[in-house]
Scaffold this motif. Structure first.
Motif, mmCIF file in Angstrom:
data_model
loop_
_atom_site.group_PDB
_atom_site.id
_atom_site.type_symbol
_atom_site.label_atom_id
_atom_site.label_comp_id
_atom_site.label_asym_id
_atom_site.label_seq_id
_atom_site.Cartn_x
_atom_site.Cartn_y
_atom_site.Cartn_z
ATOM 1 N N ASN A 194 71.340 112.647 -7.383
ATOM 2 C CA ASN A 194 71.043 113.872 -6.645
ATOM 3 C C ASN A 194 70.801 113.553 -5.180
ATOM 4 O OD1 ASN A 194 71.191 115.567 -8.878
ATOM 5 N ND2 ASN A 194 69.036 115.273 -9.398
ATOM 6 N N ARG A 195 71.352 114.371 -4.323
ATOM 7 C CA ARG A 195 71.189 114.173 -2.888
ATOM 8 C C ARG A 195 70.048 115.036 -2.385
ATOM 9 N NH1 ARG A 195 75.274 116.240 1.649
ATOM 10 N NH2 ARG A 195 74.102 118.090 1.068
ATOM 11 N N GLY A 196 69.116 114.429 -1.634
ATOM 12 C CA GLY A 196 67.943 115.172 -1.200
ATOM 13 C C GLY A 196 67.879 115.458 0.282
ATOM 14 N N THR A 197 68.793 114.895 1.070
ATOM 15 C CA THR A 197 68.747 115.093 2.515
ATOM 16 C C THR A 197 70.061 115.698 3.003
ATOM 17 O OG1 THR A 197 69.406 112.771 2.765
ATOM 18 C CG2 THR A 197 67.071 113.273 2.951
ATOM 19 N N LYS A 198 70.152 115.944 4.297
ATOM 20 C CA LYS A 198 71.288 116.672 4.858
ATOM 21 C C LYS A 198 72.542 115.810 4.957
ATOM 22 C CE LYS A 198 68.444 119.828 7.623
ATOM 23 N NZ LYS A 198 68.149 120.310 9.007
ATOM 24 N N SER A 199 73.668 116.488 5.197
ATOM 25 C CA SER A 199 74.957 115.809 5.303
ATOM 26 C C SER A 199 75.049 115.001 6.591
ATOM 27 C CB SER A 199 76.090 116.834 5.267
ATOM 28 O OG SER A 199 76.069 117.576 4.071
ATOM 29 N N LEU A 200 75.893 113.988 6.562
ATOM 30 C CA LEU A 200 76.110 113.124 7.710
ATOM 31 C C LEU A 200 76.425 113.963 8.951
ATOM 32 C CD1 LEU A 200 76.478 110.212 8.774
ATOM 33 C CD2 LEU A 200 78.873 110.346 8.073
ATOM 34 N N GLY A 201 75.727 113.660 10.051
ATOM 35 C CA GLY A 201 75.926 114.378 11.305
ATOM 36 C C GLY A 201 75.040 115.588 11.475
ATOM 37 N N ASP A 202 74.484 116.097 10.375
ATOM 38 C CA ASP A 202 73.533 117.204 10.442
ATOM 39 C C ASP A 202 72.142 116.579 10.354
ATOM 40 O OD1 ASP A 202 72.162 119.571 10.339
ATOM 41 O OD2 ASP A 202 72.782 120.105 8.300
ATOM 42 N N PHE A 203 71.630 116.145 11.490
ATOM 43 C CA PHE A 203 70.456 115.288 11.518
ATOM 44 C C PHE A 203 69.173 116.050 11.202
ATOM 45 C CE2 PHE A 203 73.291 113.245 14.811
ATOM 46 C CZ PHE A 203 73.775 112.281 13.945
ATOM 47 N N GLU A 204 68.361 115.451 10.320
ATOM 48 C CA GLU A 204 67.056 116.034 10.002
ATOM 49 C C GLU A 204 66.143 116.059 11.220
ATOM 50 O OE1 GLU A 204 68.639 114.890 6.016
ATOM 51 O OE2 GLU A 204 68.659 114.001 8.013
ATOM 52 N N MET A 205 66.276 115.054 12.045
ATOM 53 C CA MET A 205 65.443 114.964 13.245
ATOM 54 C C MET A 205 66.319 114.560 14.423
ATOM 55 S SD MET A 205 61.916 112.828 13.785
ATOM 56 C CE MET A 205 61.026 112.854 15.350
ATOM 57 N N GLN A 206 66.206 115.296 15.503
ATOM 58 C CA GLN A 206 67.000 115.036 16.691
ATOM 59 C C GLN A 206 66.296 113.993 17.556
ATOM 60 O OE1 GLN A 206 69.944 116.364 17.264
ATOM 61 N NE2 GLN A 206 70.320 115.631 19.338
ATOM 62 N N TYR A 207 67.043 113.025 18.027
ATOM 63 C CA TYR A 207 66.477 111.999 18.902
ATOM 64 C C TYR A 207 67.142 111.987 20.278
ATOM 65 C CZ TYR A 207 63.985 109.905 14.955
ATOM 66 O OH TYR A 207 63.136 109.686 13.899
ATOM 67 N N LEU A 208 68.446 112.220 20.323
ATOM 68 C CA LEU A 208 69.185 112.149 21.577
ATOM 69 C C LEU A 208 69.317 113.538 22.193
ATOM 70 C CD1 LEU A 208 71.970 109.640 20.517
ATOM 71 C CD2 LEU A 208 70.359 109.285 22.400
ATOM 72 N N TYR A 209 68.789 113.707 23.402
ATOM 73 C CA TYR A 209 68.855 114.988 24.099
ATOM 74 C C TYR A 209 69.636 114.903 25.404
ATOM 75 C CZ TYR A 209 65.390 116.717 20.803
ATOM 76 O OH TYR A 209 64.747 117.108 19.649
ATOM 77 N N ASP A 210 70.030 113.696 25.818
ATOM 78 C CA ASP A 210 70.828 113.590 27.028
ATOM 79 C C ASP A 210 72.206 114.185 26.759
ATOM 80 O OD1 ASP A 210 72.927 111.007 26.783
ATOM 81 O OD2 ASP A 210 71.247 111.024 25.378
ATOM 82 N N PRO A 211 72.898 114.681 27.778
ATOM 83 C CA PRO A 211 74.150 115.411 27.539
ATOM 84 C C PRO A 211 75.236 114.589 26.867
ATOM 85 C CG PRO A 211 73.839 114.976 29.879
ATOM 86 C CD PRO A 211 72.549 114.648 29.204
#
Length: 739
Positions: A677-694
């Motif tokens: 069973n998969r419990g987290t989001k799909s690849l590329g749909d990040f649970e937590m954002q880290y990069l905010y630079d353009p």
């Protein structure tokens, strides 16, 4: 430069002169508390904003009377009036908190007035980020429609200062993001620069950065818990624990699975017939698709190409001397070819599980160390033609073929699969994904600041990895646990298996998808036309590498940036340092001891490999475990009795005697279902954002587009495949190893 400066300052000069003072844009402060255990606070929080002109606000309180602000995962919003005198862009913020302790009074008042209770009894606080939103007045059509103010504009170095980037808010204004992603200590002032994304030599706050790393080194310490084993975490830091939501989802699912089996009489008795075994699946956890085909030779071939362990099959150029296959052995099994012709025409493939030879195993269950030979027939189907269950051929170690009695051949295939199942769990699954990456996660925290762009790039792919490893070792890989009871190699065997595997693992081979396939001689589609694992893994790996390359090349756009990054040198040094010397012990990481990484492409390859292992590598090995393991004869984790020494016929009663008890079968079903069973989001749909630079934001958007395209292509390929293979579809592949 002048044109960009003029555009950035237009809200102050050209535009504001046309507007009444009351129509000037206001600002809205958003304080986002992290979604991790203990993140919220009842302390008083204060923020100061600084614009590009050197103006600063007075301390703004991020609290409202009788409100539970700054709670876990919550956003607290404060409006900022024009009286503060800001004339954006906003380039940095300062934030601090006090040590408010009168929790009981606050809880009593808020509970009486609003029916709320304080969720925490301390002032600990994890600040994820602060966002400053420009609020455009509704009657200000000029600013609201001026897209030039709102689209990804970057000015590197106005007056040599921090880059300024403009993002568009839903209301038409600009948004500036200041991520901290750290615990905030009481009475300590934190300065956060726009995007907080710096190489160490360029960080304006080097002192805080050094303190961050020192603190992480105290929390993230290596321990080799098994002699010769992988680098693991000494004690699980609180930041790495499961979120409450994820933990309870995981625990609830296990209870649900057990509930579905409660009406079945599970005992320590053996199964009487295969039909008895088949019946329980429809009555409980569902019927794996393989149940109708598990005895077929074509299915046995498919398991090598799209099963849970697709990394063993290799091109066979020569029959090994220990493998007693002759022309007579395979006569009639190679269409109209001789053995020599099949070898010459690249029609033979081999699986060699020499690594399992002599492994410790359970007393009542022997473990094979087999060879299996496969032939690619005229219809391009891979069929088994010979199996030898021990490495050294001899009178008591015959070569089995499809010409033998049906059940004799079937038992040989079952014992081969039993040995491969040990390899799958010890290396392909646990060893080369979970535990190998555990050391990488520890190393990354110990050497790269949270402000480092490479930390931000990798961090989403480390979510819950240390937590699931800690829990997995406690529950599954421990005395009396699932591996000890339900795998032939048992606990002692799996750790010895891992030790052997780690000695063999190389970044130049196992670390990179195409090189690993090439090393086994199965990269070329002309050699092996049908290979779903290869055909889905390569484009997915390349999409990851493209995403990584965009970000890495941006931050190391000159040679001096790479050579001057001392944190990156520390990171590489600890990745290759032997495990018994407080390192990760990875072999053949590019670069050298004196200079570290010597090219940007080496960094791209290394990080692409790490993200690939945490995503597609684990997905391929993990998510079809129920489909393969749950119907035990198909891919038996354990078989009882001795390895066959002669070609005797087997009755159904003999077959059933090899299989585990009803109770053990239940354990195998429930655990493999839970792991699938998969419990987290799909690849590329990040649970937590880290990069905010353009550059990071745009690279992530492009990555998501590439993944969506790949998903559609994989779905189309599945229409014409011999057997559906969905496990590397980006919609199925998670960001991290979290189960």
């Amino acid at each position: 430069m002048d044109a960009i400066r003029e555009m950035l300052l237009r809200p102050v000069n050209a535009v504001s002169s046309l507007l009444d003072v009351r129509d000037r844009p206001q600002y809205r402060l958003h304080v986002i508390t992290g979604d991790r255990r203990g993140a919220g606070t009842d302390a008083n929080v204060y923020v100061v904003l600084h614009d590009i002109h050197g103006r600063a606000t007075r301390p703004l309180a991020s609290n409202k009377v009788f409100r539970n602000d700054n709670e876990r995962g919550a956003t607290t919003t404060v409006d900022i009036s024009t009286d503060e005198g800001l004339q954006g862009p906003i380039i940095k913020v300062e934030v601090w908190r006090d040590n408010f302790a009168d929790i009981k009074l606050f809880s009593a008042i808020s509970g009486a007035l609003f029916g709320q209770k304080s969720k925490r009894g301390s002032a600990s606080w994890f600040l994820d980020r602060i966002e400053i939103e420009e609020v455009i007045p509704q009657n200000n059509n000029t600013l609201a429609s001026d897209d030039n103010l709102c689209e990804g504009v970057e000015e590197n170095g106005i007056g040599g200062e921090t880059p300024v980037t403009v993002h568009k808010a839903p209301g038409g204004g600009r948004v500036w993001v200041f991520p901290l992603q750290r615990w905030v200590a009481a009475h300590k002032k934190y300065t956060i620069h726009l995007h907080d994304c710096f190489l160490p030599q360029h960080d304006p706050d080097k002192e805080r950065r050094a303190g961050d790393i020192q603190g992480k080194r105290e929390l993230y310490k290596y321990e080799q818990k098994v002699k010769g084993g992988p680098a693991q975490i000494e004690n699980l830091p609180s930041d790495e624990k499961f979120s409450e939501e994820y933990y309870w989802t995981f625990a609830t699912e296990k209870l649900n699975l057990l509930a579905k089996t409660k009406l079945i009489e599970w005992t320590t008795n053996k199964w009487r017939t295969l039909d008895d075994l088949r019946k329980v699946y429809n009555e409980s956890l569902g019927e794996p698709k393989c149940m109708s085909v598990w005895q077929e030779d074509w299915w046995f071939g498919l398991q090598r190409l799209q099963g849970v362990n697709p990394n063993v099959i290799a091109a066979c150029k020569k029959i090994p001397e220990k493998f007693a296959v002759t022309e007579e052995t395979v006569s009639g099994l190679l269409d109209d070819m001789s053995l020599a012709e099949a070898l010459e025409k690249n029609k033979l493939f081999i699986c060699d599980l020499e690594i399992t030879e002599g492994l410790p195993h359970k007393d009542n269950a022997e473990l094979a160390s087999p060879f299996a030979l496969f032939y690619l027939n005229k219809e391009d189907k891979l069929l088994p033609v010979a199996i030898q269950l021990k490495q050294q051929g001899g009178a008591d170690n015959p070569v089995y073929t499809p010409k033998d009695p049906a059940n004799t051949w079937l038992v040989a295939k079952m014992f081969y699969n039993n040995a491969e199942a040990q390899h799958h769990q010890a290396l392909t699954h646990l060893g080369y994904t979970h535990l190998l990456m555990e050391g990488v996660v520890i190393c990354t925290h110990r050497n790269l600041s949270p402000s480092h762009p490479l930390f931000k790039l990798m961090a989403p792919h480390f979510l819950f990895l240390l937590a699931i490893n800690t829990r997995g070792l406690e529950k599954l890989v421990s005395p009396g646990g699932w591996v000890d009871n339900c795998m032939t190699q048992g606990l002692e065997g799996i750790f010895e298996h891992m030790r052997r595997g780690f000695e063999r693992w190389s970044f130049e081979r196992e670390g990179q998808v195409e090189k690993e396939l090439e090393a086994r001689g199965v990269l070329d589609k002309d050699i092996l036309p049908y290979y779903p694992y290869r055909d889905d893994a390569i484009p997915l790996y390349n999409a990851i590498k493209k995403y990584v390359g965009t970000i890495v090349r941006h931050h190391y756009d000159t040679p001096d940036k790479l050579s001057g990054d001392y944190e990156l040198k520390w990171w590489r040094e600890e990745l290759v340092k032997p495990r018994d010397q407080n390192g990760v012990g990875l072999k053949d990481i590019p670069g050298n001891a004196e200079e570290g990484f010597t090219s940007v492409e080496q960094v791209v390859d290394t990080i692409s490999s790490i993200i690939s292992i945490c995503s597609l590598g684990h997905a391929a090995a993990n998510f079809q475990q129920y489909e393969q393991y749950s119907f035990v004869p198909n891919y038996p984790g354990i078989l009882f009795g001795e390895i066959p020494k002669e070609k005797r016929n087997y009755t159904e009663e003999d077959l059933m005697a090899l299989l585990p008890s009803k109770r053990m079968t239940l354990d195998i079903m429930v655990i493999t279902k839970l792991l699938s069973n998969r419990g987290t989001k799909s690849l590329g749909d990040f649970e937590m954002q880290y990069l905010y630079d353009p550059v990071g934001v745009n690279a992530a958007k492009e990555f998501q587009k590439d993944l969506k395209r790949l998903s559609l292509e994989m779905k189309k390929r599945n229409i014409d495949r011999q057997w559906e293979f969905e496990w590397l579809d980006p919609e199925i592949v998670p960001n991290s190893i979290s189960v």
